[in-house]
Design an enzyme around this catalytic site. Structure first.
Site, PDB file in Angstrom:
ATOM      1  CG  HIS A 182      -1.763   1.174   1.451  1.00 39.95           C
ATOM      2  ND1 HIS A 182      -3.128   1.163   1.242  1.00 39.95           N
ATOM      3  CD2 HIS A 182      -1.463   2.432   1.865  1.00 39.95           C
ATOM      4  CE1 HIS A 182      -3.616   2.368   1.506  1.00 39.95           C
ATOM      5  NE2 HIS A 182      -2.627   3.159   1.892  1.00 39.95           N
ATOM      6  CD  GLU A 183       1.841   3.498   3.686  1.00 37.35           C
ATOM      7  OE1 GLU A 183       2.009   4.563   3.068  1.00 37.35           O
ATOM      8  OE2 GLU A 183       0.838   3.293   4.399  1.00 37.35           O
TER       9      GLU A 183
ATOM     10  CG  HIS B  44       0.109   6.028  -0.868  1.00 39.23           C
ATOM     11  ND1 HIS B  44      -1.051   6.554  -1.382  1.00 39.23           N
ATOM     12  CD2 HIS B  44      -0.229   5.486   0.329  1.00 39.23           C
ATOM     13  CE1 HIS B  44      -2.056   6.339  -0.531  1.00 39.23           C
ATOM     14  NE2 HIS B  44      -1.581   5.689   0.512  1.00 39.23           N
TER      15      HIS B  44
ATOM     16  CE1 TYR C 185      -3.767   9.948   0.483  1.00 42.84           C
ATOM     17  CE2 TYR C 185      -3.575  11.332   2.425  1.00 42.84           C
ATOM     18  CZ  TYR C 185      -3.680  10.084   1.846  1.00 42.84           C
ATOM     19  OH  TYR C 185      -3.687   8.964   2.641  1.00 42.84           O
TER      20      TYR C 185
ATOM     21  CD  GLU D  76      -5.224   5.955   1.483  1.00 44.12           C
ATOM     22  OE1 GLU D  76      -5.313   4.747   1.781  1.00 44.12           O
ATOM     23  OE2 GLU D  76      -4.175   6.584   1.591  1.00 44.12           O
TER      24      GLU D  76
ATOM     25  CG  ASP E 225      -9.351   9.990   6.360  1.00 40.45           C
ATOM     26  OD1 ASP E 225      -8.105   9.983   6.328  1.00 40.45           O
ATOM     27  OD2 ASP E 225     -10.053   9.120   5.787  1.00 40.45           O
TER      28      ASP E 225
ATOM     29  CG  HIS F 100      -7.412   6.542   4.983  1.00 35.68           C
ATOM     30  ND1 HIS F 100      -6.939   7.813   5.175  1.00 35.68           N
ATOM     31  CD2 HIS F 100      -6.348   5.791   4.618  1.00 35.68           C
ATOM     32  CE1 HIS F 100      -5.633   7.848   4.939  1.00 35.68           C
ATOM     33  NE2 HIS F 100      -5.239   6.638   4.601  1.00 35.68           N
TER      34      HIS F 100
HETATM   35 ZN   LIG Z   1      -2.675   5.150   2.114  1.00 35.23          ZN
END
Ligand SMILES: [Zn+2]
Ligand SMILES: [Zn+2]
Lengths: 367, 101
Positions: A175-176, A179, A190, A199, A272, A277
């Protein structure tokens, strides 16, 4: 970084530095050289910067060995429970495993993610130009998070009360890293729907990395993000569920999983970053539905469509769900043909989460 | 001393953890109260100024902290990584305390 967003663009083959040279700087360089190497990595981790640095530092020490794409370049740094971005390099590309599970999980997880992008999509690291992969572990004290800072992937140890260490889930590492890929290809802002797509892209690729590692077809996958992460005290199974958004946890401390699975339940919020998310549950479920409806390995067809959409020049930084959905349909048609099973599956998937798609619409977008 | 602490963002959104928490040092046990006052002093909370929104990255947490102590009052907003280690230490402890509030 790559600014060429032509969908047919492939990167030229760059000559990149041999890991041996970097290793020798880190292991055998003077303290000043070593510090400079780390600082260089921290400030500009492209190989261009490394090459400049190394040529300057090692001038006159002999020819520089070149290696070709397909080779990964991992550096794992121990933050020693501080939040400082400097730290000790504890494992470098090719080094044997250490006795620290967080170090090895970060090293292996970044490796599998690199291999996934290379073997499946012929993508040479985050920027498709061989960007070295830097993982920071033991970030902060009892830090309950992992993040991408624009250059590095950072993982906390967790507080051992609510969360375990954040390297424990391969899909979180994927996931990271994803990005970084999204930032390079699409720069999705974002915030709000573009942020939720950003996301979702990370969950989609993170989940595929895990399925790839486990050699799972889409019907066998758990479609959970961070399934290994929650402590036994938490009433929940993961951070998110792609197959059933909103069902991942319901706990007195964490609260209840707020993800919607349909546009009817879309959450408007300032929290958020505008619910990045939260509303990612909607495109997450669309991907799950498309992949399981098509069948086989998720990366072969649904994943290919999503990846090509990410690289599509018409995917602008502020793209919302509907435009993104139309672009996936367009790319399904381009890759698999009008009226194909894949096109139908993608259309149906978006329909089921409340987004009506049109294949004609994206063709009219200015290129 | 009155502390308003809010942590937002991170790799997942947890409604229970992202709520704004109000911590009154008078209602803490002696040890926690001493510790938090010490950390507030150590990071010179009333003389620092942060209001940063990072330009790049994803899944960072952002912390908004307002502390009132007599005539002193300050609000800061800071995101990961918190390179000011004294401030990072305060945030770590507030995180811990806010699980109890
Ligand atoms: Zn993320
Ligand atoms: Zn490119």
């Amino acid at each position: 970084m790559c600014n060429n967003h032509d969908p047919n663009h492939r990167h030229s083959i760059h000559c990149i530095l041999s890991p041996h040279i970097l290793r020798s700087i880190v292991k055998n360089g003077s303290p000043e050289q070593r510090q400079k190497a780390i600082t260089t990595l921290a400030n500009d981790s492209t190989f261009r910067a490394l090459r400049n640095f190394t040529n300057a530092t090692l001038a006159g020490t002999g020819p520089v060995t070149m290696i070709s794409p397909g080779k990964k370049q991992r550096t794992i740094i121990d933050a020693k429970n501080l939040q400082s971005t400097e730290g000790k390099i504890v494992r470098f590309e090719g080094d044997p495993a250490t006795d620290d599970p967080a170090v090895n999980e970060a090293y292996d997880g970044l490796g599998v993610t690199y291999d996934f992008f290379w073997n499946i999509f012929e993508r040479h690291s985050i920027d498709d130009e061989g960007m070295p992969l830097q993982g920071i572990v033991h970030f902060g004290k009892e830090y309950n998070n992992a993040f991408w800072d624009g250059q590095k992937m950072t993982f906390g140890d967790g507080d051992d009360d609510l969360f375990k260490r954040f390297t424990i889930s391969l899909d979180v590492i994927g996931h990271e890293l994803a990005h970084g890929v999204t930032e390079d290809e699409a720069g999705l802002v974002y915030f709000n729907q573009a942020g939720a797509l950003n996301e979702s892209m990370s969950d989609v690729f993170g989940s595929m990395v895990k399925q790839y590692k486990l050699n799972q077809t889409s019907d066998k996958a758990d479609w959970l993000i961070g399934a290994e992460l929650l402590s036994d005290k938490i009433n929940g199974k993961a951070l998110r569920s792609m197959s059933d958004p909103g069902s991942a946890y319901d706990d007195p401390v964490l609260g209840k999983d707020p993800q919607p699975k349909h546009m009817d339940a879309f959450v408007n919020t300032f929290e958020d970053n505008g619910g990045v998310h939260i509303n990612s549950g909607i495109p997450n479920r669309a991907f799950y539905l498309a992949a399981t409806s098509i069948g086989g390995f998720s990366w072969e067809r649904a994943g290919k469509i999503w990846y090509e959409t990410l690289k599509d020049a018409r995917l602008r930084a502020n793209t919302g769900f509907k435009r993104f959905a139309n672009l996936t349909v367009y790319n399904a048609v381009r890759l698999f043909g009008q009226g194909s099973v894949e096109e139908q599956a993608v259309q149906n998937a978006w329909n089921e989460v409340g987004i009506k798609t049109s294949v004609k619409e994206p063709l009219q977008y200015a290129h | 001393m009155l502390i308003e602490f809010k942590s937002d963002g991170g790799i997942a959104y947890f409604p229970g953890l992202n709520r704004s928490k109000l911590i009154n040092t008078d209602s803490l046990n002696n040890e926690d109260s001493m510790k938090v006052k010490e950390l507030v002093q150590k990071c010179r909370f009333f003389s620092i100024s942060y209001n940063e929104v990072p330009q790049r990255g994803a899944d960072r947490k952002t912390y908004t902290i307002t502390i009132t102590d007599g005539d002193n009052k300050n609000t800061i907003r800071v995101s990961d990584p918190v390179e000011d280690e004294a401030l990072a230490e305060l945030i770590g402890f507030l995180n811990k305390l806010s699980k109890k509030v």
